[in-house]
Motif scaffolding. Structure first.
Motif, PDB file in Angstrom:
ATOM      1  N   GLY A 244      35.807  33.135  15.904  1.00 42.09           N
ATOM      2  CA  GLY A 244      36.633  31.949  15.742  1.00 42.09           C
ATOM      3  C   GLY A 244      37.451  31.697  16.993  1.00 42.09           C
ATOM      4  N   ASP A 245      38.674  31.256  16.784  1.00 43.54           N
ATOM      5  CA  ASP A 245      39.583  31.059  17.902  1.00 43.54           C
ATOM      6  C   ASP A 245      40.447  32.286  18.124  1.00 43.54           C
ATOM      7  OD1 ASP A 245      39.160  28.809  19.217  1.00 43.54           O
ATOM      8  OD2 ASP A 245      40.690  27.590  18.215  1.00 43.54           O
ATOM      9  N   LEU A 246      40.220  33.307  17.307  1.00 42.01           N
ATOM     10  CA  LEU A 246      41.177  34.408  17.253  1.00 42.01           C
ATOM     11  C   LEU A 246      40.913  35.500  18.267  1.00 42.01           C
ATOM     12  CD1 LEU A 246      41.427  34.957  13.409  1.00 42.01           C
ATOM     13  CD2 LEU A 246      42.829  33.510  14.875  1.00 42.01           C
ATOM     14  N   TYR A 247      39.654  35.763  18.513  1.00 41.10           N
ATOM     15  CA  TYR A 247      39.338  37.026  19.132  1.00 41.10           C
ATOM     16  C   TYR A 247      38.101  36.867  19.969  1.00 41.10           C
ATOM     17  CZ  TYR A 247      39.819  42.061  19.234  1.00 41.10           C
ATOM     18  OH  TYR A 247      40.068  43.344  19.626  1.00 41.10           O
ATOM     19  N   VAL A 248      38.040  37.589  21.077  1.00 41.72           N
ATOM     20  CA  VAL A 248      36.906  37.426  21.961  1.00 41.72           C
ATOM     21  C   VAL A 248      36.393  38.790  22.393  1.00 41.72           C
ATOM     22  CG1 VAL A 248      38.320  37.308  24.047  1.00 41.72           C
ATOM     23  CG2 VAL A 248      36.098  36.199  24.025  1.00 41.72           C
ATOM     24  N   VAL A 249      35.097  38.849  22.575  1.00 42.06           N
ATOM     25  CA  VAL A 249      34.519  40.022  23.230  1.00 42.06           C
ATOM     26  C   VAL A 249      33.958  39.527  24.552  1.00 42.06           C
ATOM     27  CG1 VAL A 249      32.768  41.808  23.138  1.00 42.06           C
ATOM     28  CG2 VAL A 249      33.948  41.122  21.060  1.00 42.06           C
ATOM     29  N   ASP A 250      34.581  39.958  25.646  1.00 41.88           N
ATOM     30  CA  ASP A 250      34.031  39.667  26.963  1.00 41.88           C
ATOM     31  C   ASP A 250      34.225  40.922  27.811  1.00 41.88           C
ATOM     32  OD1 ASP A 250      36.713  39.717  27.452  1.00 41.88           O
ATOM     33  OD2 ASP A 250      36.910  37.591  27.941  1.00 41.88           O
ATOM     34  N   ARG A 251      33.831  40.830  29.074  1.00 43.93           N
ATOM     35  CA  ARG A 251      33.875  42.055  29.876  1.00 43.93           C
ATOM     36  C   ARG A 251      35.298  42.567  30.042  1.00 43.93           C
ATOM     37  NH1 ARG A 251      28.978  41.347  34.218  1.00 43.93           N
ATOM     38  NH2 ARG A 251      27.412  41.832  32.652  1.00 43.93           N
ATOM     39  N   PHE A 252      36.257  41.639  30.095  1.00 45.31           N
ATOM     40  CA  PHE A 252      37.652  42.047  30.212  1.00 45.31           C
ATOM     41  C   PHE A 252      38.069  42.867  28.991  1.00 45.31           C
ATOM     42  CE2 PHE A 252      42.252  41.269  29.878  1.00 45.31           C
ATOM     43  CZ  PHE A 252      42.661  41.621  31.159  1.00 45.31           C
ATOM     44  N   ALA A 253      37.714  42.350  27.819  1.00 43.29           N
ATOM     45  CA  ALA A 253      38.051  43.068  26.592  1.00 43.29           C
ATOM     46  C   ALA A 253      37.353  44.424  26.550  1.00 43.29           C
ATOM     47  CB  ALA A 253      37.669  42.232  25.385  1.00 43.29           C
ATOM     48  N   VAL A 254      36.085  44.434  26.952  1.00 37.66           N
ATOM     49  CA  VAL A 254      35.339  45.699  26.919  1.00 37.66           C
ATOM     50  C   VAL A 254      35.979  46.708  27.862  1.00 37.66           C
ATOM     51  CG1 VAL A 254      33.142  46.781  27.457  1.00 37.66           C
ATOM     52  CG2 VAL A 254      33.190  44.611  26.226  1.00 37.66           C
TER      53      VAL A 254
ATOM     54  N   ALA B  67      34.580  50.920  46.154  1.00 45.01           N
ATOM     55  CA  ALA B  67      33.787  49.706  45.936  1.00 45.01           C
ATOM     56  C   ALA B  67      33.250  49.573  44.507  1.00 45.01           C
ATOM     57  CB  ALA B  67      32.665  49.629  46.962  1.00 45.01           C
ATOM     58  N   PRO B  68      32.702  50.644  43.899  1.00 48.08           N
ATOM     59  CA  PRO B  68      32.174  50.462  42.532  1.00 48.08           C
ATOM     60  C   PRO B  68      33.259  50.012  41.541  1.00 48.08           C
ATOM     61  CG  PRO B  68      31.458  52.562  43.445  1.00 48.08           C
ATOM     62  CD  PRO B  68      32.446  51.998  44.407  1.00 48.08           C
ATOM     63  N   LEU B  69      34.438  50.606  41.629  1.00 44.11           N
ATOM     64  CA  LEU B  69      35.514  50.214  40.719  1.00 44.11           C
ATOM     65  C   LEU B  69      35.870  48.740  40.917  1.00 44.11           C
ATOM     66  CD1 LEU B  69      37.706  51.151  38.657  1.00 44.11           C
ATOM     67  CD2 LEU B  69      39.214  51.415  40.608  1.00 44.11           C
ATOM     68  N   PHE B  70      35.974  48.344  42.187  1.00 42.73           N
ATOM     69  CA  PHE B  70      36.303  46.942  42.463  1.00 42.73           C
ATOM     70  C   PHE B  70      35.224  46.017  41.895  1.00 42.73           C
ATOM     71  CE2 PHE B  70      39.982  46.303  45.302  1.00 42.73           C
ATOM     72  CZ  PHE B  70      40.350  47.627  45.497  1.00 42.73           C
ATOM     73  N   ALA B  71      33.970  46.434  42.030  1.00 38.34           N
ATOM     74  CA  ALA B  71      32.884  45.574  41.549  1.00 38.34           C
ATOM     75  C   ALA B  71      32.978  45.418  40.033  1.00 38.34           C
ATOM     76  CB  ALA B  71      31.537  46.166  41.953  1.00 38.34           C
ATOM     77  N   VAL B  72      33.198  46.529  39.327  1.00 37.51           N
ATOM     78  CA  VAL B  72      33.303  46.483  37.867  1.00 37.51           C
ATOM     79  C   VAL B  72      34.454  45.575  37.461  1.00 37.51           C
ATOM     80  CG1 VAL B  72      33.977  47.846  35.852  1.00 37.51           C
ATOM     81  CG2 VAL B  72      32.239  48.712  37.423  1.00 37.51           C
ATOM     82  N   ILE B  73      35.599  45.752  38.119  1.00 35.39           N
ATOM     83  CA  ILE B  73      36.780  44.997  37.706  1.00 35.39           C
ATOM     84  C   ILE B  73      36.637  43.524  38.065  1.00 35.39           C
ATOM     85  CG2 ILE B  73      39.230  44.719  38.232  1.00 35.39           C
ATOM     86  CD1 ILE B  73      39.363  47.801  38.080  1.00 35.39           C
ATOM     87  N   GLN B  74      35.982  43.276  39.195  1.00 31.04           N
ATOM     88  CA  GLN B  74      35.745  41.877  39.552  1.00 31.04           C
ATOM     89  C   GLN B  74      34.958  41.168  38.451  1.00 31.04           C
ATOM     90  OE1 GLN B  74      33.550  41.433  43.212  1.00 31.04           O
ATOM     91  NE2 GLN B  74      34.871  39.737  43.836  1.00 31.04           N
ATOM     92  N   SER B  75      33.935  41.846  37.965  1.00 33.53           N
ATOM     93  CA  SER B  75      33.133  41.160  36.954  1.00 33.53           C
ATOM     94  C   SER B  75      33.850  41.159  35.601  1.00 33.53           C
ATOM     95  CB  SER B  75      31.730  41.760  36.869  1.00 33.53           C
ATOM     96  OG  SER B  75      31.669  42.781  35.946  1.00 33.53           O
ATOM     97  N   ALA B  76      34.803  42.090  35.401  1.00 34.69           N
ATOM     98  CA  ALA B  76      35.552  42.087  34.144  1.00 34.69           C
ATOM     99  C   ALA B  76      36.585  40.970  34.120  1.00 34.69           C
ATOM    100  CB  ALA B  76      36.242  43.432  33.933  1.00 34.69           C
ATOM    101  N   VAL B  77      37.174  40.679  35.282  1.00 36.54           N
ATOM    102  CA  VAL B  77      38.245  39.688  35.318  1.00 36.54           C
ATOM    103  C   VAL B  77      37.677  38.265  35.354  1.00 36.54           C
ATOM    104  CG1 VAL B  77      40.114  38.830  36.788  1.00 36.54           C
ATOM    105  CG2 VAL B  77      39.949  41.254  36.289  1.00 36.54           C
ATOM    106  N   ALA B  78      36.439  38.143  35.845  1.00 36.62           N
ATOM    107  CA  ALA B  78      35.855  36.811  36.006  1.00 36.62           C
ATOM    108  C   ALA B  78      35.923  35.948  34.739  1.00 36.62           C
ATOM    109  CB  ALA B  78      34.424  36.938  36.510  1.00 36.62           C
ATOM    110  N   PRO B  79      35.604  36.491  33.518  1.00 29.37           N
ATOM    111  CA  PRO B  79      35.619  35.616  32.335  1.00 29.37           C
ATOM    112  C   PRO B  79      36.976  34.972  32.072  1.00 29.37           C
ATOM    113  CG  PRO B  79      34.787  37.806  31.769  1.00 29.37           C
ATOM    114  CD  PRO B  79      35.159  37.846  33.202  1.00 29.37           C
ATOM    115  N   LEU B  80      38.071  35.601  32.514  1.00 26.13           N
ATOM    116  CA  LEU B  80      39.391  35.014  32.263  1.00 26.13           C
ATOM    117  C   LEU B  80      39.532  33.679  32.980  1.00 26.13           C
ATOM    118  CD1 LEU B  80      41.885  37.993  32.604  1.00 26.13           C
ATOM    119  CD2 LEU B  80      40.643  37.203  30.619  1.00 26.13           C
ATOM    120  N   PHE B  81      38.819  33.521  34.071  1.00 26.52           N
ATOM    121  CA  PHE B  81      39.010  32.325  34.890  1.00 26.52           C
ATOM    122  C   PHE B  81      37.846  31.356  34.773  1.00 26.52           C
ATOM    123  CE2 PHE B  81      41.721  35.554  36.590  1.00 26.52           C
ATOM    124  CZ  PHE B  81      42.879  34.876  36.908  1.00 26.52           C
ATOM    125  N   SER B  82      36.932  31.605  33.801  1.00 23.80           N
ATOM    126  CA  SER B  82      35.770  30.723  33.708  1.00 23.80           C
ATOM    127  C   SER B  82      36.152  29.457  32.940  1.00 23.80           C
ATOM    128  CB  SER B  82      34.630  31.432  33.006  1.00 23.80           C
ATOM    129  OG  SER B  82      35.037  31.784  31.708  1.00 23.80           O
TER     130      SER B  82
END
Lengths: 474, 490
Positions: free
Chosen positions: A61-71, A459-474
């Protein structure tokens, strides 16, 4: 995947909490460590399970999301919870006799973090926050026969309730302005609205209420007492996991809901960041108790994270999460050493750490490395994570804020060196090697390895976090 | 594929430190052996880099590059130009001799050598990083072990010296850090690569601000007056090998940073601020020499003489002339060797006499002839005796100043030399000649290791003094483009 299946991780974490409570109820009290192990192994297994959800996305619904940030925050919360439980097993055995619900409450606190960072609606986020808070209220005062622990718990409950009230007031104003509690709806409403006193009040109250939770100045006064009185592993949870949770919630809330109105509060945010960095790092100098020192130093760290918030944007959000992860590894390592020392000797004063390098070389080395990482020296996580944070702020034009951040880092080096001096330069007052349990040694090695690994190959940590934060700004 | 010499040189000490963690702490012999092997390998690599550097091609050579953090535009990038080739040679010489004179250390040698190796890895890294992030990274690595090295193994007010040194150096690095961020943000190219940033024309205000930040930040480590006060206290408090490395090599990182980053990237800023640096550097020379004259502790004399000699380096850098800048880099090498020799020999004397008070000594040349001769050699190089390396470097600095800055500064610099000659000759006469005093007659010649280490250092003083061309050619090749961009006198 949709519907309730998306909530499987949350349901499983809840189930784990009840499993831990039941185990505690059914097993004889001398088997209490086993309860801890169930909680730790359960959370580690669930962390793996959640990590496997990396590609999954969907909405409830509007309540809850599963995205990479949440994961990402699910995995982090579970790992941090497991670390705190592992820190606690020997500690609870010696210092918290009859610790029944202790481990189950930690699992509940982790569930609270998970809900906070997955919510896309104000009240859901608030419920997650309160689940975390209520678990912590109990955990902080868990040293039942210790007056300091009781004092800490009382202060924490009173100020926690006050800050919840402030936060709720802010949220209700937001609802009044936007006519909805969903993040997306709020963003849409704010994008069209003009600045108004109500909006200002809503933002200030909301951010102030959350500022209490992460112990930003001037909402920090509960923190040192709560940190000192709480059982030490719970202090670690407060200083690291609870702050990570607060910032996880803030990042999603700001990025998905408040971004259009953020320019209104950037100046106060910068002021709060400045005050937090300066106060946390200068007051730390005067501390004699290691837990209070770490409390103030963690307030200083919140200041650095707030610099990132003032410079908010995708780059800054990534840097905040990166810094949180690096901070978590180093800070947990430092707390673990404090737990180990307190557990064996009952000592909490910095002066009691004299000659630790002779009595427990590995612990002393790990504490030194953790402190150097928290200061931001190279080969360790703190250097590159802080660099990324300040770089993002500099690119947003906050050069003076960065200058204060770097200067207060040097102040922090001073008080860390005062502890390191005790470890290596001052001769030991007591003799005899301090042992470590296998769990403590293993956890310390893992945390130290993480601190170094992030510092050497980020670099690996940055890559993971980059892709995790991306959905917040989509 | 060729051996990545620069990585071998930089990372071997770190690997050595890691290996030391695995060695049991009571195996002192093994610990020393590991340290010497690690230092030796890195020094051999440094020598190979120096010998392999092709001055006729000039520019940066031995290039290595790996993406490290592409998200922020950071590469692990190493390369040397002529100046860095000379500086890594210096580092190699000082670390090997430093390990040799530390042979006697038997209090926690494992930790000592591990920290010493971490320090030297940082030094190598700074000299050959061509990525600004990594330049700063290694710079901080070199500072990181200082506190413990001095506070645990030092002498004479060691905790005060250690704390003052660490905090002042780290405070200096605040400015460098802010400067780097300003340069990065202003460039707009999301890269820390030196070569790419060099192509960017920064606006004059940015240049001016960033240059000032770099000048003061690096100036702290270079011992620039009035930010030099950590240096004598720190050097006196530090154990011998750390004094050698610190005065011999670490202070050069400051001057090198000004040359490699500030002057290379920010020519406009340089034109604004170099005159100020020249004035401060002149104060360095005179003030340092006068302070040295007033000291009674041998190490303080050497410490203040370092402040004075670093003044020549900074004067040369600020001279805006090819000859002067070349002299500055040569002076970095010469002073590095000379001061390492000084500290090594003072260490030998102190270990036996347990005092460094000049008044407690006399006639040492009779009881410890080799140590005395080596010390005297360093002293003569320090006062600029022809035939030793200091002479060549100082003459170049003075000529450059005369060409580009007029006679006033030359005159002041020569006054500095005169004061230096006074205090050095007075000290030599008192300590090494004349009647035996105090404990002096009971002292014995330094160990073979000490003398060998000293002789190795002395070799470079003499060799460079007699035939400086192998150093000058690469230095000129690397300094020329910088001076040309600044519009200096060629």
């Amino acid at each position: 995947m949709n519907g309730l299946l998306l909530l499987l991780p949350e349901l499983l974490i809840g189930a784990l909490a009840f499993l831990v409570f039941s185990a505690d109820l059914l097993l004889p009290s001398r088997r209490a460590p086993l309860v801890g192990w169930i909680a730790a192994v359960g959370m580690l297994a669930l962390a793996l399970f959640c990590a496997a959800w990396w590609g999954v996305s969907g909405r409830v619904g509007d309540l809850y999301v599963v995205d990479r940030f949440a994961v990402l925050f699910k995995v982090l919360a579970l790992l941090m919870g497991a670390a705190v439980v592992l820190m606690s097993v020997d500690y609870a055995r010696r210092r918290l006799p009859g610790a029944g619900e202790y481990y189950g409450l930690i699992v509940f606190a982790v569930l609270g973090i998970v809900i906070m960072t997955g919510a896309t609606e104000l009240l859901t986020a608030y419920i997650g926050l309160e689940l975390l808070n209520f678990s912590l209220y109990v955990l902080v005062s868990y040293r039942k026969w210790n007056p300091k622990s009781n004092e800490a718990g009382t202060k924490y409950i009173l100020l926690g309730a006050l800050s919840s009230a402030v936060l709720l007031y802010g949220l209700s104003l937001l609802y009044g302005i936007a006519g909805t509690t969903s993040y997306g709806g709020i963003a849409a409403a704010l994008a069209g609205s003009s600045p108004s006193p109500a909006l200002n009040a809503a933002l200030v109250l909301t951010l102030g209420g959350l500022g209490f939770k992460v112990a930003a100045v001037p909402f920090h006064m509960w923190a040192p007492d709560a940190y000192e009185g709480a059982p030490t592993p719970i202090t670690a949870f407060l200083a690291v996991a609870a702050k990570a949770a607060g910032f996880g919630l803030l990042l999603r809330l700001v990025a998905e809901a408040l971004l259009p109105a953020l320019p209104l509060v950037v100046a106060p945010l910068a002021a709060i960041a400045t005050a937090t960095m300066i106060l946390g790092n200068t007051v730390a100098i005067r501390q004699r108790n290691i837990k209070r020192l770490l409390a103030y130093s963690s307030i200083g760290q919140v200041g650095y994270l707030l610099v990132g918030l003032a410079a908010f944007g995708a780059g800054a959000a990534e840097a905040i999460v990166v810094h949180l992860v690096g901070y978590a590894a180093a800070s947990f390592a430092a707390f673990l050493v404090v737990v180990i020392v307190e557990n064996r000797t009952g000592d909490e004063e910095i002066a009691d750490y004299a000659g630790l390098a002779e009595r427990a070389p590995f612990a002393a080395f790990a504490l030194t490395a953790a402190f150097f990482s928290l200061t931001g020296l190279p080969l360790l996580a703190g250097f590159v994570t802080k660099f990324a944070l300040f770089l993002a702020a500099a690119q947003a034009g906050w050069t003076w804020l960065v200058a204060i951040g770097i200067t207060t880092s040097v102040v922090s080096l001073y008080y860390y060196l005062m502890v390191i001096r005790q470890l290596y330069v001052v001769p030991p007052a007591k003799v005899g090697a301090l042992g470590m349990t296998a769990a403590e040694r293993g956890l310390l090695a893992v945390l130290l390895a993480a601190t170094i690994a992030i510092g050497v190959v980020p670099a690996p940590l940055f890559a993971v976090i980059q892709s995790a934060v991306a959905p917040l700004f989509s | 594929m060729a051996i990545p010499l620069l990585s071998l040189m930089t990372l071997t000490p770190l690997a050595g430190a890691l290996v030391l963690f695995a060695v049991p702490r009571e195996r002192h012999g093994l610990i020393r052996a590991v340290a010497l092997v690690a230092a030796g390998i890195s020094a051999a690599a440094a020598a190979a880099v120096f010998l392999g550097y092709d001055s006729s091609r000039a520019g940066f050579q031995f290039v290595e590059r790996l993406p490290w953090l592409p998200q922020l535009g950071i590469d692990y990038a190493l390369a040397v130009d002529g100046s860095s080739a000379v500086m890594v040679l210096l580092t190699g010489v000082v670390i090997v001799t430093g390990v040799l004179v530390s042979w006697r250390i038997d209090y926690r040698p494992k930790d000592f050598f591990a920290l010493l190796l971490i320090l030297v890895a940082g030094v190598y890294g700074v000299f050959c990083s061509t990525d600004l992030f990594f330049f700063f990274f290694w710079y901080e690595v070199a500072v990181l072990p200082m506190y413990l090295l001095i506070a645990v193994w030092g002498s004479t007010n060691k905790e005060y010296g250690a704390l003052k040194l660490t905090l002042m150096l780290v405070a200096g690095s605040i400015l460098i850090w802010v400067g780097l961020l300003i340069v990065y943000a202003a460039s707009g190219i999301n890269s820390f690569d030196l070569f790419r940033l060099q192509q960017v024309a920064f606006d004059p205000t940015t240049q001016s601000i960033a240059f000032l930040l770099f000048m003061i930040g690096f100036g702290v480590l270079a011992g620039m007056w009035p930010l030099h006060t950590w240096s004598p206290d720190g050097h006196v408090a530090a154990p011998t090998a750390v004094s050698m490395l610190h005065a011999g090599v670490l202070m050069k990182l400051g001057a090198f940073g000004i040359l490699r980053i500030a002057m290379t990237l920010l020519p406009e800023g340089a034109r604004v601020w170099l005159p100020a640096l020249l004035v401060l550097a002149t104060v360095n020379v005179i003030y340092g020499a006068l302070s040295a004259m007033a000291q009674r502790d041998l190490k303080y004399v050497v410490g203040y003489s370092s402040v004075s000699h670093m003044g020549y380096v900074l004067m040369g850098l600020a001279s805006l002339s090819l000859v002067g800048t070349t002299g500055a880099v040569l002076q970095m090498f010469s002073h590095g060797i000379m001061t390492a020799l000084f500290f090594a020999m003072v260490g030998v004397i102190y270990d036996q006499a347990h005092t460094r008070d000049i008044r407690a000594f006399g006639g040492l040349i009779r009881t410890m002839p080799a140590v005395s001769i080596l010390f005297i050699l360093a002293g003569l190089a320090s006062l600029g005796l022809p035939g030793l390396s200091g002479f060549v470097a100082e003459v170049l600095v003075f000529s450059g100043l005369a060409q580009a800055q007029g006679w006033l500064f030359v005159a002041l610099a020569v006054v500095g030399v005169a004061i230096t000659a006074t205090y050095i000759l007075r000290l030599i006469a008192r300590v090494f000649f004349g009647p035996p005093r105090g404990t002096s007659p009971a002292l014995q010649e330094g160990s073979r290791l000490d003398v060998a280490a000293g002789a190795a250092l002395a070799f470079f003083l003499i060799a460079v003094g007699l035939y400086p061309a192998p150093l000058l050619t690469p230095i000129v090749s690397s300094v020329l483009p910088i001076v040309r961009r600044l519009g200096g006198v060629e």
